[in-house]
Design a protein around this motif. Structure first.
Motif, mmCIF file in Angstrom:
data_model
loop_
_atom_site.group_PDB
_atom_site.id
_atom_site.type_symbol
_atom_site.label_atom_id
_atom_site.label_comp_id
_atom_site.label_asym_id
_atom_site.label_seq_id
_atom_site.Cartn_x
_atom_site.Cartn_y
_atom_site.Cartn_z
ATOM 1 N N CYS A 1 -1.331 -6.512 -33.097
ATOM 2 C CA CYS A 1 -0.071 -6.013 -32.514
ATOM 3 C C CYS A 1 -0.301 -4.878 -31.527
ATOM 4 O O CYS A 1 0.551 -4.621 -30.675
ATOM 5 N N LEU A 2 -1.442 -4.178 -31.652
ATOM 6 C CA LEU A 2 -1.761 -2.968 -30.864
ATOM 7 C C LEU A 2 -0.785 -1.842 -31.239
ATOM 8 O O LEU A 2 0.323 -2.135 -31.622
ATOM 9 N N HIS B 1 -9.559 1.221 -41.205
ATOM 10 C CA HIS B 1 -8.852 2.172 -40.327
ATOM 11 C C HIS B 1 -9.013 3.571 -40.922
ATOM 12 O O HIS B 1 -9.021 3.705 -42.157
ATOM 13 N N ARG C 1 13.556 2.936 -34.386
ATOM 14 C CA ARG C 1 12.195 2.854 -34.974
ATOM 15 C C ARG C 1 12.030 3.938 -36.017
ATOM 16 O O ARG C 1 12.235 5.116 -35.735
ATOM 17 N N HIS D 1 8.560 -5.439 -39.034
ATOM 18 C CA HIS D 1 8.545 -5.269 -37.571
ATOM 19 C C HIS D 1 8.930 -6.609 -36.935
ATOM 20 O O HIS D 1 8.081 -7.318 -36.386
ATOM 21 N N PHE E 1 9.222 4.721 -39.221
ATOM 22 C CA PHE E 1 8.075 4.334 -40.052
ATOM 23 C C PHE E 1 8.298 4.773 -41.504
ATOM 24 O O PHE E 1 9.106 5.657 -41.770
ATOM 25 N N GLU F 1 10.881 -1.608 -35.504
ATOM 26 C CA GLU F 1 9.904 -1.436 -36.579
ATOM 27 C C GLU F 1 10.486 -0.434 -37.552
ATOM 28 O O GLU F 1 10.751 0.721 -37.229
ATOM 29 N N ARG G 1 -7.657 0.438 -32.969
ATOM 30 C CA ARG G 1 -8.845 1.309 -32.948
ATOM 31 C C ARG G 1 -10.040 0.409 -32.696
ATOM 32 O O ARG G 1 -10.503 -0.301 -33.608
ATOM 33 N N LYS H 1 -5.353 -6.667 -38.890
ATOM 34 C CA LYS H 1 -4.441 -5.529 -39.077
ATOM 35 C C LYS H 1 -4.926 -4.700 -40.251
ATOM 36 O O LYS H 1 -5.344 -5.248 -41.263
ATOM 37 N N ARG I 1 -6.881 6.012 -40.948
ATOM 38 C CA ARG I 1 -5.630 6.604 -41.467
ATOM 39 C C ARG I 1 -4.886 5.592 -42.333
ATOM 40 O O ARG I 1 -5.083 4.381 -42.197
ATOM 41 N N LEU J 1 -1.966 3.362 -42.923
ATOM 42 C CA LEU J 1 -0.958 2.749 -42.040
ATOM 43 C C LEU J 1 0.080 1.969 -42.848
ATOM 44 O O LEU J 1 -0.169 1.555 -43.983
ATOM 45 N N PRO J 2 1.240 1.745 -42.233
ATOM 46 C CA PRO J 2 2.300 0.962 -42.883
ATOM 47 C C PRO J 2 1.881 -0.496 -43.141
ATOM 48 O O PRO J 2 0.942 -0.997 -42.520
HETATM 49 N N1 LIG Z 1 3.895 -0.750 -33.841
HETATM 50 C C1 LIG Z 1 2.661 -1.281 -34.125
HETATM 51 C C2 LIG Z 1 1.850 -0.580 -35.146
HETATM 52 C C3 LIG Z 1 2.325 0.774 -35.529
HETATM 53 C C4 LIG Z 1 1.540 1.415 -36.630
HETATM 54 N N2 LIG Z 1 0.220 1.773 -36.164
HETATM 55 C C5 LIG Z 1 -0.204 3.031 -36.126
HETATM 56 O O1 LIG Z 1 0.506 3.923 -36.520
HETATM 57 C C6 LIG Z 1 -1.609 3.265 -35.586
HETATM 58 C C7 LIG Z 1 -1.920 4.715 -35.561
HETATM 59 C C8 LIG Z 1 -3.383 5.027 -35.456
HETATM 60 O O2 LIG Z 1 -4.195 4.215 -34.989
HETATM 61 O O3 LIG Z 1 -3.731 6.134 -35.879
HETATM 62 C C9 LIG Z 1 1.436 0.439 -37.807
HETATM 63 O O4 LIG Z 1 0.332 0.096 -38.215
HETATM 64 O O5 LIG Z 1 2.496 0.026 -38.320
#
Ligand SMILES: NCCC[C@H](NC(=O)CCC(=O)O)C(=O)O
Ligand SMILES: NC(=O)OP(=O)(O)O
Length: 312
Positions: free
Chosen positions: A270-271, A174, A109, A146, A111, A141, A274, A234, A176, A178-179
């Motif tokens: 996907c979880l 969100h 994994r 992923h 990111f 991922e 938030r 997402k 932050r 995110l990818p």
């Molecule tokens: N593996 C599933 C999702 C991982 C990642 N989410 C996160 O990093 C969420 C972090 C947060 O909620 O701060 C993403 O969006 O790719």
């Protein structure tokens, strides 16, 4: 299958989805993993991928070793030819080559940094792992995809049994950056099932061309939601203003009132999620299939591992 990093690694994706469903009905039909070791390497956090892949491996008779590379390993140098006088203590070349001595399959994994788009979209880290590993590699991922999540998502959509469902992949807010990996990958995989797909996102959040080719992009969330059978929520940061969170005037949080214009749609994510930022509690607790979806991660991973072990 020799590796599992993207859809094109899979010869027959429909057969893999079918195999996932068969394994769900009958998990212990094969012990092809006996006396084989899976090494799971995490450069980033994980709950579902870590546990479901371990469970899948155990169902096949494998032994599993897990390493959190950032907190437990030496700091890795990713670039070739570096004079390693800085923080990095071990080159990824040596680490991955050595790990290949201990395990039969590597899961990794990693990111994206979300700063250097070319490095992320060239899969700098995953490519190095693929280059130096002498055993098959599975993505848990990567910077821009992923595939284990997407395979589980296709298994889940298949289970709903809706004929040519209207599926909306909707951006949601969100705090932050995110990818784009989950969304890119979802668009890549949804084409292998018989579904109508629409991408709903604010202007500036369109995904990379290679993933949205042939996918209608709608900037009005409610218009996209009309008569949808599945809403896949997402967040992702901007691709075009790479890694940035752009200002958005409208409210894109997915809630019960927006779900009303759908065709009694099921909500997928996907979880981790938030709650009440991406999607409201009432949608998650009453209209979602998030736990079925997370549960199916095991069968996706088991189908992939089985196919890779068959080749060893
Ligand atoms: N593996 C599933 C999702 C991982 C990642 N989410 C996160 O990093 C969420 C972090 C947060 O909620 O701060 C993403 O969006 O790719
Ligand atoms: N959906 C998913 O990949 O979850 P984790 O990040 O917890 O593994």
């Amino acid at each position: 299958m020799n590796q599992f990093t993207r859809l094109s690694d899979v010869k027959d994706p429909a057969a893999l989805i079918k195999r996932g469903l068969e394994l769900k009905a009958n998990p212990f039909t094969s012990n092809v993993g006996e006396r084989k070791v899976l090494g799971l390497l995490f450069l980033n956090p994980s709950l579902r991928t870590r546990l479901s892949t371990q469970k899948a491996a155990m169902n096949l008779g494998m032994q599993v070793m897990v390493m959190n590379m950032n907190s437990e390993g030496w700091k890795l140098e990713m670039n070739d030819g570096t004079v390693m006088k800085g923080d990095a203590q071990e080159h990824i070349k040596d680490a991955i080559r050595v790990i290949s001595e201990y395990v039969d399959v590597i899961g990794i994994r990693t990111f994206p940094g979300l700063k250097d788009r070319s490095a992320d979209y060239d899969e700098a880290v995953l490519s190095a792992v693929l280059k130096y590993a002498t055993v098959p590699v599975i993505s848990l991922e990567s910077a821009i995809r992923h595939p284990l999540q997407s395979l589980a998502d296709m298994i889940t959509i298949n289970e709903l049994g809706i004929q040519k469902p209207k599926v909306v992949l909707s951006w949601a807010p969100h705090p932050r950056a995110l990818p784009q990996a989950v969304s890119n990958s979802f668009l890549e995989w949804v084409k292998v099932i018989d579904a109508e797909i629409i991408l709903a996102c604010p202007k500036g959040y369109e995904l990379a061309d290679e993933f949205i080719q042939g996918v209608p992009v709608v900037h009005d969330q409610l218009e996209a939601f009309e008569n949808a059978d599945i809403i896949y929520g997402k967040n992702w940061s901007s691709y075009h203003h790479y890694g940035e969170i752009l200002p958005v005037q409208e409210d894109w949080t997915i809630d019960g009132s927006k779900m009303k214009v759908t065709n009694h749609a099921r909500f997928m994510h996907c979880l981790p999620v938030r709650r009440n930022v991406v999607v409201s509690d009432d949608v998650l607790d009453n209209q979602s299939i998030i736990y079925q979806q997370a549960g199916n991660r095991t069968w996706a991973a088991q189908a992939v591992l089985e196919s890779i072990l068959d080749q060893l």
